[in-house]
Every structure is written in structure tokens, then in C-alpha cells.
Write a protein that holds these residues in place. Structure first.
Motif, PDB file in Angstrom:
ATOM      1  N   ASN A 174      14.637  13.109   7.999  1.00 23.01           N
ATOM      2  CA  ASN A 174      13.285  12.815   8.256  1.00 23.01           C
ATOM      3  C   ASN A 174      12.730  13.063   7.880  1.00 23.01           C
ATOM      4  OD1 ASN A 174      14.519  14.275  10.587  1.00 23.01           O
ATOM      5  ND2 ASN A 174      13.870  16.611  10.117  1.00 23.01           N
ATOM      6  N   PHE A 175      11.194  12.189   7.863  1.00 23.73           N
ATOM      7  CA  PHE A 175       9.934  11.822   7.519  1.00 23.73           C
ATOM      8  C   PHE A 175       9.471  12.046   6.202  1.00 23.73           C
ATOM      9  CE2 PHE A 175       5.956   9.672   7.752  1.00 23.73           C
ATOM     10  CZ  PHE A 175       5.516   9.211   6.936  1.00 23.73           C
ATOM     11  N   ASN A 176       9.419  12.094   5.505  1.00 23.78           N
ATOM     12  CA  ASN A 176       8.888  13.003   4.349  1.00 23.78           C
ATOM     13  C   ASN A 176       7.367  13.401   4.224  1.00 23.78           C
ATOM     14  OD1 ASN A 176       9.045  14.505   1.997  1.00 23.78           O
ATOM     15  ND2 ASN A 176       9.095  13.098   0.292  1.00 23.78           N
ATOM     16  N   GLY A 177       6.344  12.154   4.824  1.00 22.77           N
ATOM     17  CA  GLY A 177       5.428  12.552   5.476  1.00 22.77           C
ATOM     18  C   GLY A 177       5.019  11.049   4.174  1.00 22.77           C
TER      19      GLY A 177
ATOM     20  N   HIS B  38       4.312  15.243   9.069  1.00 28.21           N
ATOM     21  CA  HIS B  38       5.970  14.789   9.367  1.00 28.21           C
ATOM     22  C   HIS B  38       6.515  14.291  10.599  1.00 28.21           C
ATOM     23  CE1 HIS B  38       6.358  15.856   5.031  1.00 28.21           C
ATOM     24  NE2 HIS B  38       5.534  16.954   5.233  1.00 28.21           N
ATOM     25  N   GLU B  39       6.351  14.793  11.550  1.00 30.79           N
ATOM     26  CA  GLU B  39       6.617  13.916  13.049  1.00 30.79           C
ATOM     27  C   GLU B  39       6.433  12.627  13.412  1.00 30.79           C
ATOM     28  OE1 GLU B  39       3.418  16.504  12.467  1.00 30.79           O
ATOM     29  OE2 GLU B  39       5.003  18.360  12.027  1.00 30.79           O
ATOM     30  N   TYR B  40       5.730  11.338  12.572  1.00 31.59           N
ATOM     31  CA  TYR B  40       5.479  10.424  12.630  1.00 31.59           C
ATOM     32  C   TYR B  40       7.089   9.936  12.223  1.00 31.59           C
ATOM     33  CZ  TYR B  40       0.692  10.442  13.026  1.00 31.59           C
ATOM     34  OH  TYR B  40      -0.812  10.524  13.656  1.00 31.59           O
ATOM     35  N   ASP B  41       7.186   8.822  13.612  1.00 29.61           N
ATOM     36  CA  ASP B  41       8.674   8.039  13.187  1.00 29.61           C
ATOM     37  C   ASP B  41       8.017   6.911  13.058  1.00 29.61           C
ATOM     38  OD1 ASP B  41       7.632   7.315  15.529  1.00 29.61           O
ATOM     39  OD2 ASP B  41       9.620   8.020  16.457  1.00 29.61           O
ATOM     40  N   ASP B  42       9.233   6.060  12.775  1.00 30.12           N
ATOM     41  CA  ASP B  42       8.646   4.179  12.252  1.00 30.12           C
ATOM     42  C   ASP B  42       7.854   3.740  13.538  1.00 30.12           C
ATOM     43  OD1 ASP B  42      10.567   5.331  10.614  1.00 30.12           O
ATOM     44  OD2 ASP B  42      11.275   3.441  10.565  1.00 30.12           O
ATOM     45  N   ALA B  43       7.791   4.023  14.379  1.00 29.24           N
ATOM     46  CA  ALA B  43       7.040   3.524  16.027  1.00 29.24           C
ATOM     47  C   ALA B  43       5.776   4.086  15.554  1.00 29.24           C
ATOM     48  CB  ALA B  43       7.305   3.473  17.452  1.00 29.24           C
ATOM     49  N   MET B  44       5.208   5.538  15.271  1.00 32.26           N
ATOM     50  CA  MET B  44       4.108   5.809  15.775  1.00 32.26           C
ATOM     51  C   MET B  44       3.472   5.234  14.357  1.00 32.26           C
ATOM     52  SD  MET B  44       4.666   9.979  16.410  1.00 32.26           S
ATOM     53  CE  MET B  44       3.503  10.545  16.931  1.00 32.26           C
ATOM     54  N   LEU B  45       3.918   5.266  12.774  1.00 37.08           N
ATOM     55  CA  LEU B  45       3.293   5.124  12.143  1.00 37.08           C
ATOM     56  C   LEU B  45       2.609   3.209  11.505  1.00 37.08           C
ATOM     57  CD1 LEU B  45       5.572   5.887   8.893  1.00 37.08           C
ATOM     58  CD2 LEU B  45       3.429   7.022   9.646  1.00 37.08           C
ATOM     59  N   THR B  46       3.989   2.580  12.488  1.00 32.25           N
ATOM     60  CA  THR B  46       3.559   1.194  12.840  1.00 32.25           C
ATOM     61  C   THR B  46       2.231   1.199  13.266  1.00 32.25           C
ATOM     62  OG1 THR B  46       5.176   0.769  12.424  1.00 32.25           O
ATOM     63  CG2 THR B  46       3.801  -1.525  13.808  1.00 32.25           C
TER      64      THR B  46
ATOM     65  N   GLU C 270       4.031  -5.727   7.961  1.00 30.57           N
ATOM     66  CA  GLU C 270       4.807  -6.722   7.541  1.00 30.57           C
ATOM     67  C   GLU C 270       6.392  -5.771   7.234  1.00 30.57           C
ATOM     68  OE1 GLU C 270       3.854  -8.925   4.636  1.00 30.57           O
ATOM     69  OE2 GLU C 270       2.260  -9.787   5.672  1.00 30.57           O
ATOM     70  N   SER C 271       6.564  -4.458   6.334  1.00 28.61           N
ATOM     71  CA  SER C 271       7.700  -3.607   6.486  1.00 28.61           C
ATOM     72  C   SER C 271       7.193  -2.144   6.303  1.00 28.61           C
ATOM     73  CB  SER C 271       8.268  -4.072   5.281  1.00 28.61           C
ATOM     74  OG  SER C 271       8.076  -4.316   3.934  1.00 28.61           O
ATOM     75  N   MET C 272       8.103  -1.606   6.281  1.00 27.65           N
ATOM     76  CA  MET C 272       7.973   0.145   5.708  1.00 27.65           C
ATOM     77  C   MET C 272       9.410   0.523   5.253  1.00 27.65           C
ATOM     78  SD  MET C 272       5.468   1.057   8.334  1.00 27.65           S
ATOM     79  CE  MET C 272       6.970   1.074  10.015  1.00 27.65           C
ATOM     80  N   ASP C 273       8.819   1.219   3.287  1.00 28.49           N
ATOM     81  CA  ASP C 273       8.945   2.025   2.992  1.00 28.49           C
ATOM     82  C   ASP C 273       9.197   3.628   3.057  1.00 28.49           C
ATOM     83  OD1 ASP C 273      11.107  -0.213   2.055  1.00 28.49           O
ATOM     84  OD2 ASP C 273       9.739  -0.545   0.820  1.00 28.49           O
ATOM     85  N   LEU C 274      10.109   4.200   3.822  1.00 25.91           N
ATOM     86  CA  LEU C 274       9.506   5.878   4.055  1.00 25.91           C
ATOM     87  C   LEU C 274      10.969   6.907   3.003  1.00 25.91           C
ATOM     88  CD1 LEU C 274       9.152   5.499   8.081  1.00 25.91           C
ATOM     89  CD2 LEU C 274       7.855   4.801   6.835  1.00 25.91           C
ATOM     90  N   MET C 275       9.993   7.260   2.468  1.00 24.56           N
ATOM     91  CA  MET C 275      10.751   8.985   2.795  1.00 24.56           C
ATOM     92  C   MET C 275      11.235   9.484   2.703  1.00 24.56           C
ATOM     93  SD  MET C 275       8.630   8.734  -1.634  1.00 24.56           S
ATOM     94  CE  MET C 275      10.038   9.608  -2.040  1.00 24.56           C
TER      95      MET C 275
ATOM     96  N   VAL D 179       0.884  -1.636  -0.277  1.00 25.07           N
ATOM     97  CA  VAL D 179       0.079   0.179  -0.548  1.00 25.07           C
ATOM     98  C   VAL D 179       1.067   1.525   0.138  1.00 25.07           C
ATOM     99  CG1 VAL D 179      -1.825   1.185   1.129  1.00 25.07           C
ATOM    100  CG2 VAL D 179      -1.745  -1.495   1.463  1.00 25.07           C
ATOM    101  N   PHE D 180       0.637   1.786  -0.693  1.00 25.98           N
ATOM    102  CA  PHE D 180       1.747   3.844  -0.641  1.00 25.98           C
ATOM    103  C   PHE D 180       0.496   4.542   0.009  1.00 25.98           C
ATOM    104  CE2 PHE D 180       1.895   8.119  -2.789  1.00 25.98           C
ATOM    105  CZ  PHE D 180       3.032   7.545  -2.265  1.00 25.98           C
ATOM    106  N   VAL D 181       0.774   4.993   0.618  1.00 26.95           N
ATOM    107  CA  VAL D 181       0.252   6.337   1.669  1.00 26.95           C
ATOM    108  C   VAL D 181       1.231   7.088   1.571  1.00 26.95           C
ATOM    109  CG1 VAL D 181      -0.385   6.638   3.944  1.00 26.95           C
ATOM    110  CG2 VAL D 181      -0.390   4.384   3.132  1.00 26.95           C
ATOM    111  N   CYS D 182       0.768   9.059   1.473  1.00 24.97           N
ATOM    112  CA  CYS D 182       1.311   9.825   1.609  1.00 24.97           C
ATOM    113  C   CYS D 182       0.706  10.736   2.357  1.00 24.97           C
ATOM    114  CB  CYS D 182       1.390  10.629   0.183  1.00 24.97           C
ATOM    115  SG  CYS D 182       0.282  11.104  -0.787  1.00 24.97           S
ATOM    116  N   GLY D 183       0.699  11.872   2.664  1.00 28.70           N
ATOM    117  CA  GLY D 183       0.514  13.123   3.667  1.00 28.70           C
ATOM    118  C   GLY D 183       0.223  12.787   4.696  1.00 28.70           C
ATOM    119  N   MET D 184       0.718  11.863   5.407  1.00 36.39           N
ATOM    120  CA  MET D 184       1.254  11.757   6.809  1.00 36.39           C
ATOM    121  C   MET D 184       1.560  12.485   7.524  1.00 36.39           C
ATOM    122  SD  MET D 184      -0.287   8.394   7.354  1.00 36.39           S
ATOM    123  CE  MET D 184      -0.396   8.579   8.950  1.00 36.39           C
TER     124      MET D 184
END
Length: 90
Positions: free
Chosen positions: A87-90, A57-65, A75-80, A50-55
Motif C-alpha cells: 500500500n502507498f506510504n503517503g 494513504h488511500e490515494y493510488d497512482d491515478a488519484m495522485l496523478t 512525467e513519472s512518480m516514485d511512490l514509497m 519534487v519530494f512530497v509527503c503527507g499525502m
């Protein structure tokens, strides 16, 4: 008014339990199909990606999970990330 037999809660049923069982069976069948098609096809399509955008920018890996965990196991995340800061690109 006619009395209900002792121990009976109502005189009729809307069939909700049947509909619920049918919905559960359909969901299980869909999940089975998804798991069977787990790998990429000849065009590279991966059905569980799944591709998601617009999250935020303050979120980190743990918050997104945590945020997306209601959908199931992540299972995995590829963060831009921004190249200069990392920093996370959102």
C-alpha cells in the motif's frame, strides 16, 4: 463633466495589459531556463523532481496523478510503499 469620445469605454488605463504581458514574458523566460537545465548537474540535482509527503494513504497512482496534474504533465512518480502490503506510504 467632459464626455468621452463615442465608442470609448473609459478615459484612462491602469496598464494592466502591459503588466500581464510582462508577467507572461517573465514566465516564458523562466520555463525556457527550466527546460534548458533539464538534466542533472554534477551534484545530481534534478530541477524538475519534487519530494512530497503527507499525502493520504488511500490515494493510488491515478488519484495522485489527477491531484498534481494542475502543475503540468506528470512525467513519472516514485511512490514509497509499505513492504508487507504494498500500500502507498503517503
Amino acid at each position: 463633466a467632459a464626455a468621452l469620445p463615442k465608442g470609448s469605454k473609459s478615459g484612462f488605463s491602469f496598464g494592466f495589459r502591459l503588466a500581464e504581458a510582462q508577467a507572461e514574458a517573465q514566465t516564458q523566460a523562466k520555463l525556457k531556463n527550466i527546460l534548458l537545465s533539464d538534466s542533472a548537474d554534477k551534484d545530481g540535482f534534478v530541477p524538475r523532481r519534487v519530494f512530497v509527503c503527507g499525502m493520504p494513504h488511500e490515494y493510488d497512482d491515478a488519484m495522485l496523478t489527477e491531484y498534481w496534474s494542475y502543475c503540468g504533465e506528470i512525467e513519472s512518480m516514485d511512490l514509497m510503499r509499505f513492504p508487507g502490503t504494498g500500500n502507498f506510504n503517503g
